[in-house]
Each structure stands twice: as structure tokens, then as C-alpha cells.
Design a protein around this motif. Structure first.
Motif, PDB file in Angstrom:
ATOM      1  N   ASN A  15     -31.399 -45.088  29.069  1.00 39.14           N
ATOM      2  CA  ASN A  15     -31.881 -46.015  30.096  1.00 39.14           C
ATOM      3  C   ASN A  15     -30.820 -47.032  30.494  1.00 39.14           C
ATOM      4  O   ASN A  15     -30.804 -47.506  31.635  1.00 39.14           O
ATOM      5  N   SER A  16     -29.931 -47.355  29.550  1.00 40.67           N
ATOM      6  CA  SER A  16     -28.875 -48.318  29.854  1.00 40.67           C
ATOM      7  C   SER A  16     -27.931 -47.816  30.939  1.00 40.67           C
ATOM      8  O   SER A  16     -27.213 -48.610  31.555  1.00 40.67           O
ATOM      9  N   ALA A  17     -27.926 -46.476  31.178  1.00 46.02           N
ATOM     10  CA  ALA A  17     -27.040 -45.893  32.193  1.00 46.02           C
ATOM     11  C   ALA A  17     -27.732 -45.737  33.543  1.00 46.02           C
ATOM     12  O   ALA A  17     -27.127 -45.276  34.502  1.00 46.02           O
ATOM     13  N   ILE A  18     -29.026 -46.107  33.606  1.00 50.48           N
ATOM     14  CA  ILE A  18     -29.784 -45.979  34.849  1.00 50.48           C
ATOM     15  C   ILE A  18     -29.922 -47.363  35.466  1.00 50.48           C
ATOM     16  O   ILE A  18     -30.541 -48.261  34.883  1.00 50.48           O
ATOM     17  N   GLU A  19     -29.356 -47.554  36.626  1.00 54.58           N
ATOM     18  CA  GLU A  19     -29.403 -48.875  37.263  1.00 54.58           C
ATOM     19  C   GLU A  19     -30.817 -49.210  37.716  1.00 54.58           C
ATOM     20  O   GLU A  19     -31.692 -48.341  37.783  1.00 54.58           O
ATOM     21  N   ASP A  20     -31.055 -50.481  38.012  1.00 58.34           N
ATOM     22  CA  ASP A  20     -32.311 -50.892  38.642  1.00 58.34           C
ATOM     23  C   ASP A  20     -32.266 -50.413  40.095  1.00 58.34           C
ATOM     24  O   ASP A  20     -31.682 -51.054  40.972  1.00 58.34           O
ATOM     25  N   PHE A  21     -32.870 -49.286  40.350  1.00 56.16           N
ATOM     26  CA  PHE A  21     -32.713 -48.617  41.638  1.00 56.16           C
ATOM     27  C   PHE A  21     -33.734 -49.124  42.655  1.00 56.16           C
ATOM     28  O   PHE A  21     -34.820 -49.609  42.322  1.00 56.16           O
ATOM     29  N   VAL A  22     -33.360 -49.002  43.915  1.00 54.98           N
ATOM     30  CA  VAL A  22     -34.200 -49.459  45.028  1.00 54.98           C
ATOM     31  C   VAL A  22     -35.372 -48.496  45.219  1.00 54.98           C
ATOM     32  O   VAL A  22     -35.191 -47.276  45.226  1.00 54.98           O
ATOM     33  N   ILE A  23     -36.571 -49.052  45.390  1.00 51.86           N
ATOM     34  CA  ILE A  23     -37.728 -48.216  45.729  1.00 51.86           C
ATOM     35  C   ILE A  23     -38.285 -48.553  47.117  1.00 51.86           C
ATOM     36  O   ILE A  23     -39.069 -47.775  47.671  1.00 51.86           O
ATOM     37  N   GLY A  70     -35.605 -58.372  54.631  1.00 50.05           N
ATOM     38  CA  GLY A  70     -34.223 -58.191  54.193  1.00 50.05           C
ATOM     39  C   GLY A  70     -34.063 -58.068  52.697  1.00 50.05           C
ATOM     40  O   GLY A  70     -32.967 -57.750  52.227  1.00 50.05           O
ATOM     41  N   ARG A  71     -35.128 -58.299  51.930  1.00 43.98           N
ATOM     42  CA  ARG A  71     -35.038 -58.168  50.470  1.00 43.98           C
ATOM     43  C   ARG A  71     -35.554 -56.796  50.038  1.00 43.98           C
ATOM     44  O   ARG A  71     -36.682 -56.414  50.378  1.00 43.98           O
ATOM     45  N   ALA A  72     -34.727 -56.092  49.299  1.00 46.91           N
ATOM     46  CA  ALA A  72     -35.106 -54.777  48.795  1.00 46.91           C
ATOM     47  C   ALA A  72     -35.954 -54.941  47.537  1.00 46.91           C
ATOM     48  O   ALA A  72     -35.844 -55.950  46.819  1.00 46.91           O
ATOM     49  N   LEU A 120     -20.122 -48.907  40.805  1.00 51.27           N
ATOM     50  CA  LEU A 120     -20.542 -49.136  39.422  1.00 51.27           C
ATOM     51  C   LEU A 120     -22.050 -49.248  39.268  1.00 51.27           C
ATOM     52  O   LEU A 120     -22.560 -49.299  38.153  1.00 51.27           O
ATOM     53  N   GLY A 121     -22.780 -49.307  40.360  1.00 52.54           N
ATOM     54  CA  GLY A 121     -24.226 -49.456  40.271  1.00 52.54           C
ATOM     55  C   GLY A 121     -24.628 -50.915  40.246  1.00 52.54           C
ATOM     56  O   GLY A 121     -23.806 -51.823  40.066  1.00 52.54           O
ATOM     57  N   TYR A 122     -25.926 -51.145  40.392  1.00 51.47           N
ATOM     58  CA  TYR A 122     -26.416 -52.518  40.487  1.00 51.47           C
ATOM     59  C   TYR A 122     -26.318 -53.221  39.127  1.00 51.47           C
ATOM     60  O   TYR A 122     -26.610 -52.624  38.081  1.00 51.47           O
ATOM     61  N   ASP A 123     -25.964 -54.497  39.157  1.00 49.65           N
ATOM     62  CA  ASP A 123     -25.703 -55.246  37.918  1.00 49.65           C
ATOM     63  C   ASP A 123     -26.871 -56.104  37.451  1.00 49.65           C
ATOM     64  O   ASP A 123     -26.741 -56.907  36.514  1.00 49.65           O
ATOM     65  N   GLY A 124     -28.044 -55.993  38.086  1.00 48.06           N
ATOM     66  CA  GLY A 124     -29.221 -56.731  37.635  1.00 48.06           C
ATOM     67  C   GLY A 124     -29.216 -58.199  37.994  1.00 48.06           C
ATOM     68  O   GLY A 124     -29.989 -58.983  37.410  1.00 48.06           O
ATOM     69  N   HIS A 125     -28.424 -58.606  38.952  1.00 46.98           N
ATOM     70  CA  HIS A 125     -28.261 -60.020  39.280  1.00 46.98           C
ATOM     71  C   HIS A 125     -29.591 -60.705  39.613  1.00 46.98           C
ATOM     72  O   HIS A 125     -29.816 -61.869  39.245  1.00 46.98           O
ATOM     73  N   CYS A 126     -30.493 -60.025  40.295  1.00 47.68           N
ATOM     74  CA  CYS A 126     -31.726 -60.670  40.769  1.00 47.68           C
ATOM     75  C   CYS A 126     -32.914 -60.455  39.827  1.00 47.68           C
ATOM     76  O   CYS A 126     -34.041 -60.858  40.145  1.00 47.68           O
ATOM     77  N   ARG A 127     -32.676 -59.837  38.699  1.00 41.97           N
ATOM     78  CA  ARG A 127     -33.776 -59.482  37.787  1.00 41.97           C
ATOM     79  C   ARG A 127     -34.678 -60.675  37.462  1.00 41.97           C
ATOM     80  O   ARG A 127     -35.900 -60.556  37.453  1.00 41.97           O
ATOM     81  N   GLU A 128     -34.089 -61.782  37.136  1.00 43.96           N
ATOM     82  CA  GLU A 128     -34.870 -62.934  36.676  1.00 43.96           C
ATOM     83  C   GLU A 128     -34.879 -64.087  37.686  1.00 43.96           C
ATOM     84  O   GLU A 128     -35.216 -65.211  37.328  1.00 43.96           O
ATOM     85  N   ARG A 149     -42.968 -54.508  37.008  1.00 42.48           N
ATOM     86  CA  ARG A 149     -42.075 -53.346  36.840  1.00 42.48           C
ATOM     87  C   ARG A 149     -41.072 -53.229  37.988  1.00 42.48           C
ATOM     88  O   ARG A 149     -40.263 -52.304  38.010  1.00 42.48           O
ATOM     89  N   ALA A 150     -41.133 -54.150  38.943  1.00 42.85           N
ATOM     90  CA  ALA A 150     -40.194 -54.154  40.060  1.00 42.85           C
ATOM     91  C   ALA A 150     -39.973 -55.596  40.501  1.00 42.85           C
ATOM     92  O   ALA A 150     -40.801 -56.478  40.226  1.00 42.85           O
ATOM     93  N   TYR A 151     -38.861 -55.845  41.167  1.00 38.65           N
ATOM     94  CA  TYR A 151     -38.543 -57.199  41.622  1.00 38.65           C
ATOM     95  C   TYR A 151     -37.772 -57.116  42.939  1.00 38.65           C
ATOM     96  O   TYR A 151     -37.179 -56.082  43.271  1.00 38.65           O
ATOM     97  N   TYR A 152     -37.791 -58.251  43.657  1.00 38.72           N
ATOM     98  CA  TYR A 152     -37.095 -58.297  44.942  1.00 38.72           C
ATOM     99  C   TYR A 152     -35.644 -58.739  44.739  1.00 38.72           C
ATOM    100  O   TYR A 152     -35.325 -59.510  43.828  1.00 38.72           O
ATOM    101  N   CYS A 153     -34.792 -58.219  45.608  1.00 42.33           N
ATOM    102  CA  CYS A 153     -33.347 -58.446  45.484  1.00 42.33           C
ATOM    103  C   CYS A 153     -32.767 -58.683  46.877  1.00 42.33           C
ATOM    104  O   CYS A 153     -33.056 -57.929  47.810  1.00 42.33           O
TER     105      CYS A 153
END
Length: 461
Positions: free
Chosen positions: A148-156, A121-123, A105-113, A85-89
Motif C-alpha cells: 500500500n505504501s507504493a500506491i499513491e492517494d489517487f484521484v477518484i 477546482g478541488r479534486a 513520483l506520484g502524489y505526496d499526500g500534501h492535502c491529506r490532513e 476514506r477520501a479527501y479534497y485536494c
């Protein structure tokens, strides 16, 4: 300092807790070391106590300190990572701006996969569902839905591993058994993210209640940078805690009917969080001041005298402490009580009784000392030298002086009031004269007459 908006939120929480046999939880969110000092926590507790929320009450729990729960926050983030449910970026702001053309514009999901593992240094980002919507059950605002499409993958968790506000709050709420969150509407935008975290951690989200924003006379959100917003500042100025509580409870809610002035105990029973409206609440200082005047007038004489005490000594009082006469103040207090709207006004209201000479307000002097004022002072001095020294007799003497000059009492007494008190408004004049005594009244009339003569001579010269 304790923001009046925070005080309003606290009172609403307190009312719900006490009505339902629930618990008011005080949590100090102190993970930002630069914004946290022990004395500030003490200030919060003291401010809450001032408005009737006491830590020794059975309904009060805390204070809890968010920093004490840091290990649990970190553990929750790692649990979400292990569950997918979370990933490093490792994206930087500059990289994100380069890819999207904007840093807003918010995070674009670049590191999702990309399958990155934890490194310095990785959030850690929450993986927001791609589809569907998050519906917030809000007792004030109904059921706002957030795609949900309007909610970015936010940092925790930040790159240094420290958890952010969102997950820390959720974990603390879980650990402390929070079932209702009552807070300002500026937090509504955080709520779908927090609700997603609750669900991802396998827990049912609490109920929410987002209160209307508090605005100033220009309908701008009340700001500590621009407006007076600290509860402590109002109390230090002489607003009674009970008046503050009454007024703050009405910023977004009303008891129904025409009554606005009523004790907290009654408001607590009538209050329903569902009845809070969504319109911005205007913090009207004039209305608050009027409320305060009502509460001052309702005090018993001994309560009023005790409430005034801080403003009768240094640094507020301009007179020599040895000149203060308790008996004279106690005689003047009932006269002042009907006129004050803020307790701090008592200092200027009674200073003429304890100063060797009154401080003449220049605007008042210019307004009262019109041509002919010297003659009124002279004739008043002569009349008062022999009249009986009771308020009614003093009034009769000055009515007669006014008639000699073709003036009604209001006009005739103006130069006399300024000569004796320094101001055109204040306590009832004749009762004030009685308290001053004949010797001081005659001496001040003489001094004012001489001042007028000197001013006249200077102009003519």
C-alpha cells in the motif's frame, strides 16, 4: 474499430459465462464524449456478433452505458469522503513537481490532513492505507501483492466533480453484479486501486483474470498506430469469422494435445481461464492466414461461393458486371477453393475469366517470356486450334509442344499461362483453358505473340 485483443478478451469472457450458466456483460464506457459516438457502439455490437457473441443470446446482458450511471459514481465518491476514506485536494501539477522535484513520483499526500471541503477546482482523492498490502486474487497470475505504501492517494473525482475511470468502473461492476473481470494485463496496475475501492465501499471484490499482452513479430505490444489490429479489417479482407475465433482463442491458451483447428463449441467446453498462460502472445498473421486457408477449404461449395460474393462485384471486381458469368464462376470455384488463404484473393484468381483481356503482371511477364517463348506460343496456338477441348486433351497437347522444344511441361506452360491469365501462378491451367474456351485462348495466345514481337522489334530498332 474493435481491437483483436478486445475480441480475444470477449471470447474468453463468453466461454466462461456460457460454461457456468453465467452472464456476459457488455458495458460501453462512454464518459469521454470525444471518444464516443453511437455508431461506434453499433460497431462493437456488430463485431461481437461476427465472432458469435449475440445480444439476443440468454447469456448476453447489455449494453449498459457508463454515462447513464454518473449520479451513482458521484454518490459513491461522496460516501467515501463522508466516511473519511477520501479527501479534497487543491494541488496543481506544478506545485507537486516543485515539492517532489518530478511530476512522475506520484502524489505526496500534501492535502491529506488539511481538511479541505468541496470547492470548484478541488479534486477528490482516495486515502490509501499507509500500511499493509493489497493482494489481488488473479486466476491467471496467482496472488500478486502490492504494498500500500507504493500506491499513491489517487484521484477518484476531478476538479470539476466528474468521476474518473477507476471509481466509475467499480460502481458499475457493483451495480451490475460483476463477479469475474477478464481483461488485458495492462489493467493489472489499476487492480489494487480498484480493489481498495471495492473494500472501502463495503463490498467483496470480484475475481480477476489478467490476460497476456498480444505482441507483433518484433515482440512489441500490438498497437493500432503501428499494426493492423481491427477485427473488422481482417473480416473485410476475407478472413472467415470462424477462423478468427479459432485463432484468437489460442492467443494465450491451448486445448491440449496436437490439435489447433477445432470448432468454437468444442473450445468453449475445454476452455479454463486458469489454464491461460502469462507469456506474451504472438499475433502471427502467417499462422492466422494458414488457419483461414484450412477453414476456406472446409466450406461446402455453396458456402464458399456465397462467402466469395462480396469480392465478385464493385468496387472489388475489375470487370464489367455484364461480363460476369455465374456458371463459369461456379465451375471455377472448386479450383480456387483449394488455393485461397484469404477470400479477397478470389478476385485476382478469377479475373482473367471475365476481363476482355488479361492484365499482364510485369514481373510475371518478364519471368515467363524468356527467349524462345514466342516459338512456344506459336506452336501451342497451332496445336490448340484442332485439339479436343477437354482439360486432359489440352494437357496432352501442351506436353507434346514442350517435348518439341526439349522442355518439361512446367517450363513449357509458363508463357502460355501468363498469356492467358496474366500471372505465373493461379488456377490449374488446363481447367482454366477449358473454361475460357477455344476462341479466347487462341486470341490471347495471338496477342501475347504479337506483344513479344513488338518488344523484340523495339529492342532491335
Amino acid at each position: 474499430m474493435f481491437h483483436v485483443g478486445g475480441a480475444r478478451s470477449a471470447l474468453y469472457n463468453w466461454a466462461v459465462a456460457r460454461q457456468t450458466g453465467g452472464t456476459f456483460v457488455l458495458r460501453v464506457e462512454d464518459t469521454d464524449a470525444a471518444r464516443n459516438k453511437p455508431e461506434w457502439t453499433d460497431g462493437i455490437i456488430n463485431a461481437l456478433a461476427a465472432i458469435g457473441i449475440h445480444e439476443d443470446d440468454p447469456a448476453f446482458e447489455g449494453p449498459y452505458f457508463q454515462s447513464h450511471n454518473a449520479a451513482r459514481h458521484t454518490e459513491a465518491g461522496l460516501r467515501l469522503y463522508d466516511a473519511g476514506r477520501a479527501y479534497y485536494c487543491d494541488c496543481t501539477r506544478e506545485q507537486l513537481k516543485e515539492r517532489t522535484g518530478s511530476e512522475h513520483l506520484g502524489y505526496d499526500g500534501h492535502c491529506r490532513e488539511r481538511g479541505l471541503v468541496h470547492e470548484e477546482g478541488r479534486a477528490l482523492r482516495f486515502r490509501t492505507p499507509d500500511e499493509g498490502e493489497t493482494v489481488v486474487t488473479d486466476l491467471v497470475r496467482g496472488a500478486p501483492a502490492f504494498p500500500n505504501s507504493a500506491i499513491e492517494d489517487f484521484v477518484i473525482a476531478r476538479g470539476d466533480g466528474s468521476p474518473v475511470f477507476l471509481i466509475a468502473n467499480v460502481v458499475d461492476d457493483l451495480d451490475e453484479g460483476v463477479t469475474l473481470v477478464v481483461r488485458g494485463e495492462e489493467h493489472l496496475s489499476n487492480t489494487p486501486k480498484q480493489q481498495l475501492l471495492w473494500e472501502a465501499l463495503g463490498a467483496e471484490p470480484p475475481r480477476w483474470a489478467h490476460l497476456p499482452v498480444i505482441v507483433n513479430e518484433k515482440r512489441q505490444k500490438l498497437s493500432k498506430r503501428r499494426d493492423k489490429v481491427a477485427l473488422e479489417d481482417y473480416l473485410a479482407e476475407g478472413f472467415l469469422p470462424a477462423a478468427m475465433v479459432n485463432y484468437l482463442m489460442l492467443l494465450g491458451w491451448g486445448p491440449g494435445g496436437d490439435r489447433e483447428i477445432l470448432p468454437y463449441e468444442e473450445m468453449e467446453q475445454l476452455f479454463r481461464i486458469e489454464d491461460v498462460n502469462t507469456s506474451p502472445a504472438f499475433f502471427d498473421v502467417k499462422k492466422l492466414t494458414a488457419f483461414n486457408g484450412e477453414y476456406i477449404r472446409a466450406l461446402a461449395p455453396e458456402q464458399f461461393a456465397a462467402a466469395c460474393a462480396p469480392w465478385l462485384v464493385a468496387p472489388h471486381a475489375p470487370w464489367d458486371p455484364a461480363a460476369f458469368d455465374t456458371a463459369v464462376f461456379e465451375a471455377a470455384a472448386p479450383l480456387a477453393q483449394t488455393r485461397l488463404t484469404i477470400l479477397s484473393e478470389i478476385t485476382a484468381g478469377v479475373d482473367f475469366l471475365f476481363l476482355a483481356e488479361p492484365v499482364h503482371d510485369e514481373a510475371s511477364w518478364a519471368k515467363a517470356m524468356k527467349p524462345g517463348a514466342d516459338a512456344i506460343l506459336r506452336d501451342a496456338r497451332a496445336a490448340l486450334a484442332t485439339t479436343a477441348w477437354q482439360a486432359d486433351d489440352l494437357k496432352s497437347a501442351l506436353v507434346a509442344v514442350g517435348e518439341q522444344h526439349g522442355l518439361k511441361l512446367g517450363k513449357a506452360q509458363a508463357p502460355i499461362r501468363v498469356a492467358l491469365t496474366g500471372r505465373t501462378v493461379g488456377l490449374p491451367l488446363f481447367e482454366s483453358m477449358e473454361l475460357l474456351g477455344r476462341e479466347r485462348v487462341l486470341g490471347r495466345l495471338d496477342a501475347a505473340y504479337q506483344k513479344l514481337a513488338a518488344q523484340s522489334s523495339s529492342r532491335n530498332g
